[in-house]
Design a protein around this motif. Structure first.
Motif, PDB file in Angstrom:
ATOM      1  N   UNK A 146       0.854  -1.185   0.000  1.00 12.14           N
ATOM      2  CA  UNK A 146       0.000   0.000   0.000  1.00 12.14           C
ATOM      3  C   UNK A 146       0.891   1.237   0.000  1.00 12.14           C
ATOM      4  N   UNK A 147       1.515   1.553  -1.155  1.00  5.27           N
ATOM      5  CA  UNK A 147       2.566   2.573  -1.202  1.00  5.27           C
ATOM      6  C   UNK A 147       2.043   3.991  -1.427  1.00  5.27           C
ATOM      7  N   UNK A 148       1.024   4.375  -0.683  1.00  7.26           N
ATOM      8  CA  UNK A 148       0.382   5.659  -0.923  1.00  7.26           C
ATOM      9  C   UNK A 148       0.501   6.546   0.309  1.00  7.26           C
ATOM     10  N   UNK A 149       0.861   7.809   0.067  1.00  4.31           N
ATOM     11  CA  UNK A 149       0.992   8.757   1.175  1.00  4.31           C
ATOM     12  C   UNK A 149      -0.371   9.060   1.772  1.00  4.31           C
ATOM     13  N   UNK A 150      -0.457   9.132   3.085  1.00  2.00           N
ATOM     14  CA  UNK A 150      -1.742   9.468   3.718  1.00  2.00           C
ATOM     15  C   UNK A 150      -2.013  10.963   3.657  1.00  2.00           C
ATOM     16  N   UNK A 151      -3.280  11.294   3.526  1.00  2.00           N
ATOM     17  CA  UNK A 151      -3.741  12.675   3.613  1.00  2.00           C
ATOM     18  C   UNK A 151      -4.903  12.710   4.605  1.00  2.00           C
ATOM     19  N   UNK A 152      -5.072  13.841   5.266  1.00  2.00           N
ATOM     20  CA  UNK A 152      -6.114  13.936   6.283  1.00  2.00           C
ATOM     21  C   UNK A 152      -6.856  15.262   6.159  1.00  2.00           C
ATOM     22  N   UNK A 153      -8.140  15.228   6.459  1.00  2.00           N
ATOM     23  CA  UNK A 153      -8.965  16.429   6.487  1.00  2.00           C
ATOM     24  C   UNK A 153      -9.935  16.319   7.652  1.00  2.00           C
ATOM     25  N   UNK A 154     -10.336  17.453   8.187  1.00  2.00           N
ATOM     26  CA  UNK A 154     -11.266  17.475   9.314  1.00  2.00           C
ATOM     27  C   UNK A 154     -12.667  17.836   8.824  1.00  2.00           C
ATOM     28  N   UNK A 155     -13.659  17.127   9.344  1.00  2.00           N
ATOM     29  CA  UNK A 155     -15.055  17.513   9.166  1.00  2.00           C
ATOM     30  C   UNK A 155     -15.671  17.640  10.543  1.00  2.00           C
ATOM     31  N   UNK A 156     -16.809  18.295  10.614  1.00  2.00           N
ATOM     32  CA  UNK A 156     -17.465  18.498  11.909  1.00  2.00           C
ATOM     33  C   UNK A 156     -18.832  17.833  11.901  1.00  2.00           C
ATOM     34  N   UNK A 157     -19.073  17.051  12.929  1.00  2.00           N
ATOM     35  CA  UNK A 157     -20.385  16.447  13.097  1.00  2.00           C
ATOM     36  C   UNK A 157     -21.333  17.505  13.631  1.00  2.00           C
ATOM     37  N   UNK A 158     -22.369  17.885  12.872  1.00  2.00           N
ATOM     38  CA  UNK A 158     -23.220  19.005  13.305  1.00  2.00           C
ATOM     39  C   UNK A 158     -24.042  18.691  14.547  1.00  2.00           C
ATOM     40  N   UNK A 159     -24.347  17.425  14.780  1.00  2.00           N
ATOM     41  CA  UNK A 159     -25.185  17.075  15.936  1.00  2.00           C
ATOM     42  C   UNK A 159     -24.440  17.250  17.252  1.00  2.00           C
ATOM     43  N   UNK A 160     -23.164  16.831  17.270  1.00  2.00           N
ATOM     44  CA  UNK A 160     -22.394  16.876  18.511  1.00  2.00           C
ATOM     45  C   UNK A 160     -21.357  17.988  18.548  1.00  2.00           C
ATOM     46  N   UNK A 161     -21.037  18.550  17.390  1.00  2.00           N
ATOM     47  CA  UNK A 161     -19.975  19.540  17.306  1.00  2.00           C
ATOM     48  C   UNK A 161     -18.587  18.944  17.310  1.00  2.00           C
ATOM     49  N   UNK A 162     -18.496  17.624  17.262  1.00  2.00           N
ATOM     50  CA  UNK A 162     -17.214  16.930  17.309  1.00  2.00           C
ATOM     51  C   UNK A 162     -16.504  16.999  15.969  1.00  2.00           C
ATOM     52  N   UNK A 163     -15.198  17.224  15.994  1.00  2.00           N
ATOM     53  CA  UNK A 163     -14.392  17.162  14.788  1.00  2.00           C
ATOM     54  C   UNK A 163     -13.973  15.725  14.531  1.00  2.00           C
ATOM     55  N   UNK A 164     -14.032  15.321  13.283  1.00  2.00           N
ATOM     56  CA  UNK A 164     -13.665  13.971  12.879  1.00  2.00           C
ATOM     57  C   UNK A 164     -12.614  14.051  11.780  1.00  2.00           C
ATOM     58  N   UNK A 165     -11.572  13.255  11.923  1.00  2.00           N
ATOM     59  CA  UNK A 165     -10.498  13.245  10.927  1.00  2.00           C
ATOM     60  C   UNK A 165     -10.776  12.172   9.888  1.00  2.00           C
TER      61      UNK A 165
END
Length: 302
Positions: free
Chosen positions: A17-36
């Motif tokens: 699996x020779x692929x570089x990881x990328x990450x982005x944040x989204x926000x759960x509107x119900x709880x306000x929690x950030x999810x990566x």
């Protein structure tokens, strides 16, 4: 919302699996929690995008044999891990998940990256979520390649699926790597099975995988009205839409008949039958790649 994150070392032994990881944040509107959200992003950033969406209970590792060939054909390939899977964050409670929440999370991710000119390549839950994105933002998509998936809008669950749904809900054990191996015609190696197990170090991490089958909107499911609204868009979709289902999947057998002839964009497409089981990305990656490139090229002409 309590959120779990699989330690990086859980993935350290994966060799193919020779692929570089990328990450982005989204926000759960119900709880306000950030999810990566983790995603693969390969190829030129200004090239037309191919969005490869996985399903249950896999992660973007499923597309490892397909990413390179599609990039080599001149496309930018993005392959995200759904929330609860792969290297993405995993809410710990089943009640944290819903079909609508998954669509919202992935829409935030897609809009955050500013993606347009997209060919969707999808299978299993990748289609249930991906096709909802197409219906919500049709202007961002140029074409669709669908394999072994669908967009149910009620009706009875097929017997094979009903058995799987009951197993996911009640079985005391849920060995994800072995479950995926049973859905392929090609025997998976011990290393491949371990790679599918890697995102789930113990049972606490499996809430999303456990609950997903219960969300499929067959008769009586609360998501049915949302599905019917999405179908109103697909019933008018005249951009290229190609079906490439497999010849050996008991769960989605004949699923292409729900699209061909109904979605206007299916007219004149080179629909085809691929060779393999449910997880066609493992059994016939070359055939699925050919289907994607075919419909993506036609989408560029429309």
């Amino acid at each position: 919302m309590k959120v779990l994150r699989t330690p990086d070392e859980a993935f350290s032994a994966i060799a193919d699996f020779p692929f570089a990881p990328h990450f982005a944040e989204v926000r759960d509107p119900a709880s306000g929690t950030s999810l990566r959200i983790h995603y693969i992003d390969e190829g030129p950033r200004d090239a037309p995008a191919v969005l490869m969406m996985h399903g249950e209970p896999t992660w973007c590792y499923l597309y490892r044999h397909m990413i390179g060939p599609v990039v080599a054909a001149g496309y930018r390939v993005l392959a995200p891990d759904l929330v609860g899977f792969g290297k993405s964050d995993k809410p710990a409670e089943k009640s944290d998940y819903s079909y609508a929440a998954h669509v919202r999370w992935m829409r935030q991710w897609l809009e955050g990256l500013g993606l347009r000119d997209i060919t969707l390549a999808c299978q299993d839950w990748g289609s249930l979520i991906g096709l909802r994105l197409v219906a919500a933002m049709p202007e961002r998509f140029r074409a669709v390649a669908l394999s072994n998936g669908g967009l149910p809008e009620g009706g009875p669950a097929p017997r094979a699926f009903a058995i799987w749904r009951a197993f996911s809900k009640y079985s005391p054990l849920f060995p994800i790597g072995k479950i995926i191996a049973k859905g392929t015609k090609r025997p998976l190696s011990p290393e491949e099975i371990a790679a599918y197990d890697a995102p789930f170090p113990d049972a606490r991490y499996k809430a999303g995988a456990r609950i997903f089958p219960s969300f499929v909107p067959f008769e009586g499911n609360p998501a049915v009205p949302d599905q019917k609204e999405a179908w109103k868009v697909l019933d008018q979709w005249d951009k290229p839409f190609l079906c490439a289902f497999s010849d050996g999947d008991p769960i989605t057998r004949t699923g292409e008949t729900r699209f061909i002839g109904r979605v206007p964009g299916t007219a004149g497409q080179a629909h085809r039958t691929l060779t393999g089981g449910h997880f066609i990305q493992e059994d016939d990656p070359q055939g699925f790649v050919a289907a994607i490139l075919d419909v993506a090229a036609k989408g560029g002409q429309s």
